[in-house]
Every structure is written in C-alpha cells, then in structure tokens.
Scaffold this active site. Structure first.
Site, PDB file in Angstrom:
ATOM      1  N   HIS A  66      23.979 -19.203  26.564  1.00  0.00           N
ATOM      2  CA  HIS A  66      25.188 -19.999  26.318  1.00  0.00           C
ATOM      3  C   HIS A  66      24.995 -21.481  26.659  1.00  0.00           C
ATOM      4  CE1 HIS A  66      29.360 -21.141  25.961  1.00  0.00           C
ATOM      5  NE2 HIS A  66      29.412 -21.450  27.241  1.00  0.00           N
ATOM      6  N   HIS A  90      27.293 -26.995  32.514  1.00  0.00           N
ATOM      7  CA  HIS A  90      28.756 -27.045  32.469  1.00  0.00           C
ATOM      8  C   HIS A  90      29.446 -25.883  33.168  1.00  0.00           C
ATOM      9  CE1 HIS A  90      28.162 -24.364  28.969  1.00  0.00           C
ATOM     10  NE2 HIS A  90      29.423 -23.990  29.145  1.00  0.00           N
ATOM     11  N   GLU A  94      31.651 -23.513  38.243  1.00  0.00           N
ATOM     12  CA  GLU A  94      32.712 -22.509  38.108  1.00  0.00           C
ATOM     13  C   GLU A  94      32.178 -21.090  38.255  1.00  0.00           C
ATOM     14  OE1 GLU A  94      36.059 -20.981  34.908  1.00  0.00           O
ATOM     15  OE2 GLU A  94      34.883 -22.779  34.485  1.00  0.00           O
ATOM     16  N   ASP A  95      30.970 -20.835  37.765  1.00  0.00           N
ATOM     17  CA  ASP A  95      30.498 -19.456  37.649  1.00  0.00           C
ATOM     18  C   ASP A  95      29.406 -19.069  38.646  1.00  0.00           C
ATOM     19  OD1 ASP A  95      32.237 -19.320  35.591  1.00  0.00           O
ATOM     20  OD2 ASP A  95      30.749 -19.440  33.997  1.00  0.00           O
ATOM     21  N   ASP A 157      31.281 -26.085  23.914  1.00  0.00           N
ATOM     22  CA  ASP A 157      31.443 -24.816  24.621  1.00  0.00           C
ATOM     23  C   ASP A 157      32.303 -23.848  23.803  1.00  0.00           C
ATOM     24  OD1 ASP A 157      31.561 -22.921  26.790  1.00  0.00           O
ATOM     25  OD2 ASP A 157      33.503 -23.772  27.355  1.00  0.00           O
ATOM     26  N   ASP A 277      41.383 -29.284  -5.510  1.00  0.00           N
ATOM     27  CA  ASP A 277      40.173 -29.829  -4.884  1.00  0.00           C
ATOM     28  C   ASP A 277      39.217 -28.714  -4.461  1.00  0.00           C
ATOM     29  OD1 ASP A 277      41.925 -28.913  -3.008  1.00  0.00           O
ATOM     30  OD2 ASP A 277      41.764 -30.630  -1.662  1.00  0.00           O
TER      31      ASP A 277
END
Length: 744
Positions: A66, A90, A94-95, A157, A277
């Site tokens: 990821h 990123h 948090e993880d 993300d 279109d």
C-alpha cells in the site's frame, strides 16, 4: 482510511503478490527531480518496510504494498521528494508504534509536519459516526490549507484503496465508495486533478452499481470499433485543415468515460445514442493564438451546436483549468466534442494543483498559484460558521462541485457560481448586507424573480431595501454555501430570540399556576441544579429549549410545585432517563436520544424505513418529525440546528412499509411488464402502479412496493435500473443526486 489494514503475520507459504519495485519509484523521481535527496527516499522505504513488517492487508498481501503504491501515484504526479517520502510513511504513525518525533528525527521537520497533518483523529470519541466524519473532513481541509501536499497524499491513498476495494465486505465497500464519490472525487476535481477524479468516479460506479456499470460498459465496448474508425476519419480531416492554415497541433481522440456517460444519461434522461459528447477530440496547440485559430477552423469545417461553446481560456475555472470547448456535428449528423488547449494548460488539466507545486525560495506555491486556489481558504472561512456535523457535510459537498457559471456586475466584475445559482447567490457574493437586503434583481436589463437561474455571461444588478431580511424560502433557492450559511445564521438568530421569548412566557405561565413567579423560580437554589441536570449554562438556553418545544414547562417546574418526592425526582431527572419510545402501532420503534415526553412520527415527505440514516426535527406543538438524512424537505427548509435532535431505530421488529419508486423510462412496449416481473422475482409485494407517457417518447412509472428495510429497497432499485430502457430510478422526497451520485 488506512490501507485496509489487518495486522497479522504473513506465513512463509503465503501467495505471491505483484508488488511495485521501489527502484521503479526511484527512477521516476530521478527523471523529473535529479537534484532531489534520493537517499532520503531510500531511507523512507527501508523505514516503512521495517515498521509495517508482519502486517498484511485484507487481500493477504504484505501491507508494504500500500505505501509503495501511494508513493508511486505521487511520483507519477511528479511531486517533490519530501511528498513521495511522506507517501511511503503516511500510515506509520497511525498504524505502528512510530511517533511523529521519530519521523522528525529521521526525515526532518517538514516531513513530520506533513505526517502529523495526515494522521487521523480516530482515537477521539465522537457522539456519532457523522460527527466523526465531519470533524475528519474539517481537519483535512484545515491541513490542506496549511500544506497542499497533505491532501495530495490523501487522494493518492484513497485512489489505491479504491483500486483494491474488492477485498472488503459489501457494506464497507459501499460506504467507502459513496464517501469517495461525495467528497474525494469532487475534491480532486476542485483541485484540478482530472486524471485522479475520473479514475475515482469510474471505480465508485463499479462498486456502487456493478450491474449498471457492466451493462453500460458492454454497450460502450460494442460501439468502440465504430468510434475508433470515426475518430481516425475526423482526425484526418482536421489535420489537413490545420496544416493548410499553418497550425501544428497534436490531435487525440477518446470516448467519454463510463461514469460520465452514466451521469449524463441519468441527469438528462437520455439513451446512449443521444450523448452528444460520447466522442471527443483533444487538440494540443503550441500557443493561445493557435488555440483560437484552431477553434475557428473547426467551426468552419463542422456545424457548431448552439449553447455548447465555452471559453475557459478567457475565463478560467477556479481550479485553474483553461481550455476551449465546443461541440460540433458532422454532415452525416454525428456530434462530437472538441477541447483545445496548450501543453501547459493540458498539464494543469491532468494534474491540477500538483502541476503548480514548485519550490522557489522556500515558498510552496507561487503567488499566482495561491490566487488560483484561494477558494480553499474561503471554504474554511465559511465552514467555521457551521457547527452542526450534518449541515457541515452537506454544505461541504456543495462547495466541492465545480463552478461553471460566470456572471458580471454592471461594473464588469466577474463572479463564478455553481450551475443553478440564483440572484440571491449573486447578492451574497457581493456582500452579506447586500444579500440580506435583496428584494429583486435585473438580469441583462430585465427584472427576474429571485429563483431565476443564472446563465453564463449574464449581467446582474441587485436591488436592495434597507430593513429587509431573508425568509425561510430562500434556503430552497440559494445554491452556494456562502449564501445559505449567511441566511441560516440570520434566521437562526431571529428564531432563537423568538423561542426564548416564547419559552419565558410559557414558564412564567406555569410558574403562576403553582403560585410562584418566574423570578422566584430563577432565583431559587434549585434552579441552578435544574440547569445543570439539563446541561444548560444559562437560563436563556432553558427558555429556548422550552420555546422550541423540546421541553415541557410542567416537567421543568415540577420540582417547584406540590408533588410527592418521587414525582419531583422523576420530573427533575426526565433528561437523564434515556429515551421515550413511541411509534407503537406495529411499526419499528424510534428512540429520541436524551429526551422524554416527545411525540415522534415519520415524516410523510420522505417516509424513512429501518436501516436508513435518520434525523429528527422538533416542531413546535407537533413533536419530533423523523426524516431521512437526505430528505430534500429537511435539507432545504429545516433551518435551525437547535431544533435538530438525534434519533435512531430501536429494535429489529419486522414491519412492512409502503414506499414509492419513480422510474423514468423510454416509452417502449412491454417495459411495464418487465419492471413488475423483476420486482416479483425479489418476492416483494406491489401495492400500486401508475404510468404516464410524454410527447418526447419517454414516461414515468410509479411503483409502490411493500418492504421491511432500506436494503430491500436498494436491491429492488438496482434490479430495475438494469432493465433495458430504464433511464433512472428515484425515490420521491429524497434529495436529487443525479449530478453527483451513482445510487438510485
């Protein structure tokens, strides 16, 4: 949203997964930023691999996949090294057990600042999921104003998570896809990142309505060979005409995205053959002069479609998008769209604000670029005035959609608005006081009603009257969040003042009934305790609650009368008692959180059913009306947030509800039988059917069905949408989302 995190050891015998190589990311960054700190990037990769070791995703693949994919998306957007580094990191705060301080120590203050902005607020407790979501988005908006790279990483993300959504449960997948369609895709559009916006929208439709996506994709594929031949033909004609006029340009042909086709068919109630279109040419000319020269050549070669000419070079969109648009028709009657732009304009159209991101003398954005995206700060300023989470989310969705209508003041100043904007929006765009005092408007020299929809190029003059103020109906007319917020603020202040006066009079009347005066009650020792029990700080808050109808004057003052101690205790603790359960009559019950002695009824305008998100509104003298959260009546007319009240379904009692679906159809033989047959196949009772046809060979079929919950209703709607000749399915009373959502 973490990358479908699932922390568990990865066994040696686990399946092999295709993982993008870090060296590929490094090569991409080196190609556009050869002087960047590539060693920092390498350290970030090693750090991320170590911290996420032992974690895997729902698919079973290593979690490291990821952050690598997110970093790759950022590298494809040609963002700076620090931004790609943060893509790799990123989720580490948090993880994992990593701290922001550790990130700063290893990768610098700049990276730590971005990671801190990215770290969600999931550990904070909120009263409701909606409040959590609203605060999450509010924080995200604040962070992106501080450093735009934060939202670019968030979009990367979300894009990778959407690409791998198939590994989640149906409910979770649907929730994430709807959130993406309502917030993240339009946000990418507002930032001008057309490439990411288009892919997010396509993935959303694929997950929200896979059957409709599959049917339409098959129909588009069936026309692909014809489209390719047609594009080759018109490219040849245009290339020859440009060469004869000395203009060199790249000419690219494409078919419209499946999501865009789906939305146009839903919005305009048309079939695929009527999508003008469906085929588009994109012409990249060397400079602006050649863009306009090409524009003229195209109109000399093919017949232009009236009303389809847009000059976004002279008047760029607020996200910086610039291009010339026109639609033309060939001699054989085939329509197609043309977009003309320079290479620089094309880069901005594809990458938006990411194309502007440069480092010059330590400034993240050049001064001109900051002006292009000043709307970010405007959104924050307007949303600071909104406390209610439900209201915030609805107004945010309005703000995120592109502004396509350009109008002028009599002095020649340009104002831009979303489609459907009215003179009320124009008045508030000039000044709050102008908006409040607006009594009329002239558009192009002609008087128009306030609900008149503005069009491109309109010259608007606002007429005002001192002392005049907005009324509740304006909320159903105004389209911009700025206008709606200003109107709502003034109406709320007026309504609150009135409710305080009413509440004070009601309490005074009840006080006299028990041989006291309101002054005596207010000055007693028990009054302070009463305020605390109800959660109020001031007497006016209590007066307002009584005036709104949330509290009964008799219950409030029960302790000051002559009841028994048990009765007094019961009356004084009425708020502490959890809920009042009503809606007996064999229906699933609804509980009103934190209130007692309130009559509750399901609003007829939207007729909510179990499983559907609901909200309550206190109507003076009528109790609590319960609406679906997307009820058009509730969103447009219920202006006072203090009258909103939390309600929820209580229990799983199986009750049948009669709900009507309005189906827009082509007027063809047998379509009514097809619809009733497919409903019968779902074991659903049909209570009533009414059909109407119109002169344009279209019609509506209103089908009333008996269902138990919203999941049954959604399943029926999806089945109907898959029928050949069905143009759309709506539930009367719900807010129309045809411009925004893929759902029925």
């Amino acid at each position: 949203m973490p990358g479908h995190r699932r922390a568990r050891p990865v066994s040696a015998g686990a399946l092999f997964f295709r993982m993008i190589r870090f060296e590929n990311i490094l090569d991409k960054v080196r190609a556009y930023q050869p002087d960047g700190d590539l060693e920092l990037l390498r350290r970030a990769y090693v750090f991320s691999a170590r911290e996420h070791r032992g974690q895997s995703r729902k698919s079973g693949e290593p979690y490291l996949v990821h952050p690598l994919e997110v970093a790759n998306i950022l590298a494809e957007m040609r963002l700076d090294v620090v931004c790609v580094v943060c893509g790799l990191l990123h989720d580490v705060v948090e993880d994992t057990l990593t701290t922001t301080e550790a990130v700063e120590e290893y990768f610098g203050a700049e990276a730590a600042h971005i990671i801190e902005g990215l770290t969600k607020i999931s550990k904070i407790e909120f009263a409701s999921a909606e409040e959590h979501q609203a605060e999450n988005f509010r924080k995200m908006l604040m962070a992106m104003v501080d450093d735009i790279r934060i939202i670019l990483i968030k979009l990367a993300d979300r894009l990778h998570n959407m690409r791998t959504l198939q590994h989640l449960s149906d409910d979770r997948r649907l929730h994430i896809a709807n959130e993406t369609l309502e917030i993240y895709a339009p946000l990418a559009g507002r930032l001008g990142i057309g490439k990411i916006k288009s892919e997010l929208e396509e993935l959303c439709l694929k997950n929200i309505d896979p059957k409709a996506y599959g049917v339409l994709a098959a129909r588009v594929e069936a026309k692909r060979k014809w489209a390719e031949d047609f594009i080759t033909e018109i490219r040849g004609v245009l290339k020859k005409a440009l060469e004869e006029n000395g203009i060199e340009a790249e000419i690219h042909g494409r078919t419209k995205s499946i999501y865009s086709i789906h939305q146009k068919m839903q919005r305009q109630r048309i079939e695929l053959d009527k999508v003008y279109d469906f085929i588009a040419l994109r012409i990249i000319a060397a400079n602006i002069k050649d863009c306009y020269g090409t524009f003229g050549i195209i109109h000399n070669t093919w017949r232009p479609v009236p009303g389809r000419i847009k000059d976004f070079i002279a008047m760029p969109r607020q996200n910086g998008y610039r291009s010339l648009h026109t639609s033309v028709i060939t001699d054989s009657g085939v329509p197609f769209e043309v977009q003309i732009r320079t290479p620089e304009m094309h880069l901005v159209a594809e990458q938006g604000i990411a194309a502007h991101w440069k480092y010059k003398e330590g400034r993240p954005l050049a001064e001109d670029d900051v002006k292009n995206f000043a709307w970010l700060r405007q959104i924050i300023d307007w949303q600071r005035e909104v406390d209610d989470p439900h209201e915030f989310l609805n107004e945010l969705k309005v703000d995120l959609y592109p502004e396509d209508v350009f109008c002028f003041t009599p002095q020649g100043d340009v104002k831009s608005f979303p489609r459907g904007a009215t003179p009320i929006d124009f008045a508030y765009a000039i000044h709050t006081d102008i908006g409040h005092q607006c009594v009329g408007a002239q558009v192009n020299g002609q008087m128009v009603p306030l609900r008149h929809q503005l069009k491109n190029g309109d010259i608007v003059e606002i007429h005002t009257q001192r002392g005049h103020g907005p009324n509740r109906d304006w909320l159903g007319i105004a389209k911009t969040s700025r206008a709606r917020n200003k109107i709502r603020t003034l109406l709320n202040a007026t309504e609150r003042k009135r409710s305080i006066e009413i509440g004070r009079k009601l309490l005074d009347k009840e006080s006299r009934r028990i041989d006291l005066s309101l002054k005596q009650v207010s000055q007693s020792a028990g009054f302070s305790e009463l305020l605390r029990e109800y959660g109020f700080n001031k007497a006016d808050e209590l007066h307002a609650a009584v005036g709104y109808g949330k509290l009964s004057p008799r219950n409030v003052l029960a302790r000051f009368g002559s009841q028994s101690p048990n009765e007094q205790k019961g009356a004084g603790a009425s708020l502490a008692r959890a809920v009042k359960r009503v809606l007996s009559r064999g229906e699933a019950k609804i509980k009103v959180n934190g209130m007692d002695d309130l009559m509750v009824y399901r609003a007829k305008c939207c007729n909510p059913v179990p499983g559907e998100s609901i909200t309550g509104y206190v109507s003076r003298g009528k109790g609590v009306s319960v609406h679906a959260v997307n009820c058009a009546n509730f969103l447009n007319l219920m202006v006072d947030p203090e009258r909103r009240i939390d309600v929820s379904w209580d229990g799983a009692k199986e009750t049948k509800y009669e709900i009507t679906l309005s189906v827009s159809v082509e007027d063809r033989k047998g379509i009514l039988a097809d619809i009733t047959s497919i409903i019968a196949d779902t074991n659903t009772d049909i209570r009533n059917v009414a059909a109407n046809t119109f002169e344009d060979q279209k019609g509506t079929i209103d089908v009333t069905v008996s269902i138990s919950n919203v999941k049954e209703l959604d399943r029926i709607a999806r089945s109907i949408k898959g029928i050949d000749g069905v143009l759309g399915v709506e539930r009367p009373g719900s807010k129309k989302e045809s411009d925004r959502s893929a759902t029925a």
